[in-house]
Design a protein around this motif. Structure first.
Motif, mmCIF file in Angstrom:
data_model
loop_
_atom_site.group_PDB
_atom_site.id
_atom_site.type_symbol
_atom_site.label_atom_id
_atom_site.label_comp_id
_atom_site.label_asym_id
_atom_site.label_seq_id
_atom_site.Cartn_x
_atom_site.Cartn_y
_atom_site.Cartn_z
ATOM 1 N N GLY A 55 -0.298 3.630 5.282
ATOM 2 C CA GLY A 55 0.930 3.251 4.583
ATOM 3 C C GLY A 55 2.133 3.077 5.473
ATOM 4 N N VAL A 56 2.811 1.935 5.270
ATOM 5 C CA VAL A 56 4.131 1.724 5.863
ATOM 6 C C VAL A 56 5.101 2.304 4.842
ATOM 7 C CG1 VAL A 56 5.793 -0.032 6.584
ATOM 8 C CG2 VAL A 56 3.387 -0.302 7.160
ATOM 9 N N TYR A 57 5.429 3.564 5.032
ATOM 10 C CA TYR A 57 6.254 4.277 4.058
ATOM 11 C C TYR A 57 7.738 3.967 4.256
ATOM 12 C CZ TYR A 57 2.582 7.155 1.843
ATOM 13 O OH TYR A 57 1.525 7.595 1.102
ATOM 14 N N SER A 58 8.584 4.685 3.521
ATOM 15 C CA SER A 58 10.006 4.317 3.433
ATOM 16 C C SER A 58 10.772 4.483 4.736
ATOM 17 C CB SER A 58 10.687 5.137 2.340
ATOM 18 O OG SER A 58 10.292 4.621 1.101
ATOM 19 N N ASN A 118 2.333 6.472 7.723
ATOM 20 C CA ASN A 118 1.589 7.564 7.102
ATOM 21 C C ASN A 118 0.116 7.476 7.525
ATOM 22 O OD1 ASN A 118 1.267 9.726 5.136
ATOM 23 N ND2 ASN A 118 0.182 8.210 3.877
ATOM 24 N N VAL A 119 -0.426 8.620 7.934
ATOM 25 C CA VAL A 119 -1.829 8.665 8.366
ATOM 26 C C VAL A 119 -2.513 9.824 7.649
ATOM 27 C CG1 VAL A 119 -3.383 9.019 10.338
ATOM 28 C CG2 VAL A 119 -1.228 7.783 10.666
ATOM 29 N N LYS A 120 -3.660 9.547 7.055
ATOM 30 C CA LYS A 120 -4.428 10.641 6.440
ATOM 31 C C LYS A 120 -5.747 10.776 7.186
ATOM 32 C CE LYS A 120 -3.746 11.484 1.864
ATOM 33 N NZ LYS A 120 -3.777 11.150 0.416
ATOM 34 N N GLU A 121 -5.895 11.922 7.843
ATOM 35 C CA GLU A 121 -7.133 12.177 8.594
ATOM 36 C C GLU A 121 -8.249 12.444 7.592
ATOM 37 O OE1 GLU A 121 -6.743 12.022 11.743
ATOM 38 O OE2 GLU A 121 -4.634 12.517 12.094
ATOM 39 N N SER A 122 -9.490 12.087 7.973
ATOM 40 C CA SER A 122 -10.580 12.459 7.076
ATOM 41 C C SER A 122 -10.949 13.915 7.356
ATOM 42 C CB SER A 122 -11.779 11.526 7.255
ATOM 43 O OG SER A 122 -12.104 11.481 8.616
ATOM 44 N N GLY A 123 -11.579 14.547 6.410
ATOM 45 C CA GLY A 123 -11.935 15.957 6.591
ATOM 46 C C GLY A 123 -11.391 16.779 5.434
ATOM 47 N N ASN A 124 -11.522 18.076 5.590
ATOM 48 C CA ASN A 124 -11.112 18.977 4.519
ATOM 49 C C ASN A 124 -9.668 19.430 4.744
ATOM 50 O OD1 ASN A 124 -11.179 20.708 2.380
ATOM 51 N ND2 ASN A 124 -12.318 22.324 3.461
ATOM 52 N N GLY A 128 -3.766 17.501 8.223
ATOM 53 C CA GLY A 128 -4.445 16.263 7.838
ATOM 54 C C GLY A 128 -3.547 15.052 7.673
ATOM 55 N N ARG A 129 -2.233 15.240 7.847
ATOM 56 C CA ARG A 129 -1.343 14.090 7.639
ATOM 57 C C ARG A 129 -0.510 13.833 8.885
ATOM 58 N NH1 ARG A 129 0.823 11.750 2.996
ATOM 59 N NH2 ARG A 129 -0.004 13.420 1.698
ATOM 60 N N GLY A 130 -0.527 12.589 9.336
ATOM 61 C CA GLY A 130 0.361 12.177 10.424
ATOM 62 C C GLY A 130 1.579 11.506 9.820
ATOM 63 N N ALA A 131 2.753 11.843 10.346
ATOM 64 C CA ALA A 131 4.004 11.254 9.844
ATOM 65 C C ALA A 131 4.774 10.731 11.050
ATOM 66 C CB ALA A 131 4.816 12.309 9.091
ATOM 67 N N ASN A 132 4.543 9.452 11.366
ATOM 68 C CA ASN A 132 5.146 8.876 12.566
ATOM 69 C C ASN A 132 6.399 8.095 12.232
ATOM 70 O OD1 ASN A 132 2.835 9.602 14.319
ATOM 71 N ND2 ASN A 132 1.736 8.172 12.981
ATOM 72 N N VAL A 133 7.464 8.307 13.012
ATOM 73 C CA VAL A 133 8.627 7.421 12.879
ATOM 74 C C VAL A 133 8.353 6.211 13.769
ATOM 75 C CG1 VAL A 133 11.082 7.096 13.354
ATOM 76 C CG2 VAL A 133 10.272 9.264 12.390
ATOM 77 N N ILE A 134 8.336 5.039 13.154
ATOM 78 C CA ILE A 134 7.988 3.811 13.879
ATOM 79 C C ILE A 134 9.159 2.825 13.814
ATOM 80 C CG2 ILE A 134 6.356 1.871 13.965
ATOM 81 C CD1 ILE A 134 4.253 3.808 12.799
ATOM 82 N N ARG A 135 9.369 2.150 14.949
ATOM 83 C CA ARG A 135 10.495 1.208 15.052
ATOM 84 C C ARG A 135 9.969 -0.210 15.258
ATOM 85 N NH1 ARG A 135 14.399 1.151 20.379
ATOM 86 N NH2 ARG A 135 15.583 -0.732 19.854
ATOM 87 N N CYS A 143 3.377 18.915 7.408
ATOM 88 C CA CYS A 143 3.224 17.502 7.833
ATOM 89 C C CYS A 143 3.973 16.541 6.914
ATOM 90 C CB CYS A 143 1.770 17.065 7.990
ATOM 91 S SG CYS A 143 0.493 18.149 7.598
ATOM 92 N N HIS A 144 4.714 17.041 5.959
ATOM 93 C CA HIS A 144 5.570 16.150 5.155
ATOM 94 C C HIS A 144 6.933 16.012 5.814
ATOM 95 C CE1 HIS A 144 3.138 15.223 1.686
ATOM 96 N NE2 HIS A 144 2.769 16.490 1.584
ATOM 97 N N VAL A 145 7.074 14.991 6.634
ATOM 98 C CA VAL A 145 8.353 14.666 7.278
ATOM 99 C C VAL A 145 8.445 13.153 7.195
ATOM 100 C CG1 VAL A 145 9.684 14.720 9.428
ATOM 101 C CG2 VAL A 145 8.126 16.612 8.903
ATOM 102 N N ARG A 146 9.465 12.610 6.556
ATOM 103 C CA ARG A 146 9.470 11.135 6.431
ATOM 104 C C ARG A 146 10.815 10.545 6.021
ATOM 105 N NH1 ARG A 146 5.656 12.824 2.654
ATOM 106 N NH2 ARG A 146 6.466 13.056 0.546
#
Ligand code: FRU
Length: 447
Positions: free
Chosen positions: A78-81, A98-104, A111-118, A145-148
Motif C-alpha cells: 500500500g501507498v498509504y497517506s 506499508n509492508v506486511k510480512e508473511s508469518g504469524n 510484521g509491519r513495515g512503515a516506510n516514509v518514502i519520497r 510498527c504503526h507509524v505513518r
C-alpha cells in the motif's frame, strides 16, 4: 452509468474506493488533490494507490490518473497517506509505504513495515524514482510498527515532518522530525496527551494567524452522547509551547475522518476531509454500482474574534449558485439537489427531509437523526452540544449533507441516500433561503 447517488459537488473516485485526502497543494497554477484510491474494488479491499485530481479554481476538476501505486518492496502492501511540500520549484510527495510480512504476526508489534518514502515531481504528472527516507528502525524504540502519514511543512528555513504513531504501550502520539534538505532527518520530539487513544492517524500541525493547531485522527477515544460518537474521531488541539489543549472535533456527523489542510495562494488555510470512515456499523449503497466514498467540500479555516475556529465552504462555491429557493416556516416543499439553504435560528427549529431525516435544535443541542429504514443506510443519531446557535447553512449534494452551524463553529457531515434528485423539506420554527447549485465540472476520464 453510476446511478442516482453520484455526487455533483464532491470529488469521488472515478471507480472503486476512496479514503483520505493526500498531498494537498497549490503548484504550477493548479490545486492538486491526491487521495487514497483503490481502483480495483469499491469495498476497500483492493491495493492502495494515490489517485489525483487537478483544478485551476476548485470548481473545474480533471482526474489525472493513478499517481502512485505499490511497485517497490518498501510499499508493496500500500501507498498509504502522506502530503506534499513545494521545495526548489518541485512538488515533493512524502507517503507511508506499508509492508506486511508473511508469518504469524499481530501487525501491531511485529510484521509491519512503515516506510516514509519520497517522490519528486516537476509537474504533478511525472514522478521520480521512490526513495526511502525513514524506516521502522529510525523511529523511537517505544514505537509499535504503526507509524505513518507524514505531513511536511517549512518553518524558518528548516523542513519538518510529523508522523502519527502508536507506542508499544498503546498510546497514540505524534513524532516530529526536522531536516535541512528533505533527505537527512533528525528526530526532534514526541507529542502526546495522557489517555487520548491508542493510535493517532493523519497528524497535521499548522497555524491560523498566531494560533498553532495540531489536528489528529485518534483511535480509541471513549464515546459519549455528544462526543466522539463515531468509531474513530478527528479533531484539533490548540498547541502552545509544549502543551496541547482543548481538543475539539472537526465534525460531529457520521461521515468524517482523516482531514488534511494546506495553504492556498493568498494565505488561506483550506481543509479537506474524507466524507467517510471505516469500521462503522452503517454502509453506503453505492458499492453495488462500483464506487464508494467522496471527499468533503474544501473548507476554509479561520479564527473568529472570540478565538473560535470556524469552518466554511470556500467562497469559490458561491459561483455555483443558480435559481433561488425558499422554504418558509411551516412549509413543506420539494427542493432540488444539489442545493444550498441557510437561515437564522431563533431559539429552536426542526427540519425534516423526506419525512425521515430530522435536523433538530432545542437551544442546547443539535441533533441529526435518521429514522430506521429511512435514508441513512444504517445511520442513527448524532448530537452536538451547543449553548447558542445563531444560524444554519446546509449544502446538500445528491447523497450527502454538510451542515454548518453558528457561522461554522460546528459542522456535521453525513451521507444520505434519497430516492430521487429532490427531497421534501418541512421547516418548523425557521425559514430557509438559498439556491439550487450547479454541479462542478469533473472530467473523470482525464488524460
Ligand atoms: C486513515 C488511514 C491512514 C493510512 C491510510 C491507509 O484513514 O488509516 O492512517 O495511511 O488510511 O489507507
Amino acid at each position: 452509468m453510476f446511478g442516482k447517488w453520484r455526487q455533483k459537488l464532491h470529488l469521488e473516485p472515478p471507480v472503486g474506493w476512496l479514503n483520505d485526502p493526500n498531498g494537498l497543494c497549490f503548484f504550477g497554477g493548479k490545486y492538486h488533490v491526491f487521495f487514497q484510491y483503490s481502483p480495483d474494488s469499491a469495498d476497500g479491499s483492493g491495493k492502495k494507490c494515490w489517485g489525483h485530481y487537478e483544478s485551476p479554481n476548485l470548481l473545474k476538476w480533471q482526474f489525472a490518473g493513478t499517481a502512485l501505486s505499490p511497485d517497490i518492496p518498501e510499499d508493496r502492501d500500500g501507498v498509504y497517506s502522506g502530503s506534499a511540500i513545494i521545495a526548489d520549484g518541485k512538488m515533493e510527495l512524502f507517503y507511508t509505504g506499508n509492508v506486511k510480512e508473511s508469518g504469524n504476526h499481530d501487525y501491531i508489534r511485529s510484521g509491519r513495515g512503515a516506510n516514509v518514502i519520497r517522490v519528486s515531481s516537476p509537474d504533478g504528472r511525472n514522478f521520480s524514482p521512490k526513495k526511502v527516507e525513514l524506516k521502522n528502525s529510525d523511529y523511537p524504540e517505544y514505537c509499535s510498527c504503526h507509524v505513518r502519514d507524514p505531513k511536511l511543512w517549512e518553518e524558518n528555513g528548516q523542513y519538518y515532518m510529523i508522523l502519527g504513531a502508536r507506542t508499544l504501550s498503546d498510546e497514540g502520539c505524534a513524532l516530529i522530525y526536522s531536516s535541512k534538505n528533505l533527505d537527512e532527518w533528525r528526530f526532534e520530539k514526541k507529542m502526546s496527551v495522557p489517555d487520548f487513544g491508542y493510535m493517532w492517524e493523519c497528524p497535521d500541525l499548522f497555524s491560523v494567524g498566531r494560533q498553532r493547531f495540531l489536528s489528529i485522527s485518534p483511535q480509541g477515544l471513549k464515546h459519549s452522547d455528544t462526543k466522539h460518537q463515531n468509531v474513530y474521531s478527528s479533531g484539533y488541539f490548540r498547541a502552545g509551547k509544549g502543551t496541547l489543549k482543548h481538543f475539539e472535533e472537526w465534525d460531529y456527523g457520521f461521515d468524517f475522518y482523516a482531514p488534511q489542510t494546506f495553504e492556498a495562494p493568498g494565505g488561506r488555510r483550506i481543509l479537506i476531509g474524507w466524507l467517510g470512515i471505516v469500521d462503522s456499523p452503517y454502509t453506503n449503497p453505492t458499492v453495488s454500482a462500483g464506487w464508494q466514498h467522496c471527499l468533503t467540500l474544501p473548507r476554509e479555516i479561520t479564527v473568529s474574534g472570540d478565538g473560535a475556529v470556524l469552518q466554511n465552504p470556500v467562497c469559490e462555491l458561491e459561483r455555483l449558485r443558480g435559481t433561488e429557493l425558499a422554504v418558509l416556516e411551516g412549509e413543506c416543499k420539494h427542493i432540488p439537489l444539489p442545493c444550498e439553504l441557510s437561515g437564522k435560528v431563533d431559539g429552536s427549529f426542526e427540519l425534516t427531509l423526506d419525512g425521515t431525516l430530522t435536523l433538530f435544535y432545542d437551544g442546547k443541542k443539535f441533533r441529526l437523526a435518521f429514522a430506521e429504514g429511512g435514508l441513512g443506510s444504517g445511520r442513527t443519531v448524532r448530537n452536538c452540544a451547543m449553548e447558542a446557535c445563531r444560524d444554519i447553512r446546509v449544502i446538500a449534494d445528491m447523497s450527502s449533507l454538510e451542515i454548518y452551524l453558528d457561522g461554522g463553529r460546528k459542522v456535521l457531515s453525513t451521507r444520505f441516500y434519497p430516492d430521487g434528485e429532490a427531497v421534501a423539506l418541512h421547516a418548523r420554527g425557521i425559514s430557509l433561503k438559498g439556491w439550487r447549485l450547479n454541479g462542478m465540472e469533473v472530467d473523470i476520464y482525464g488524460k
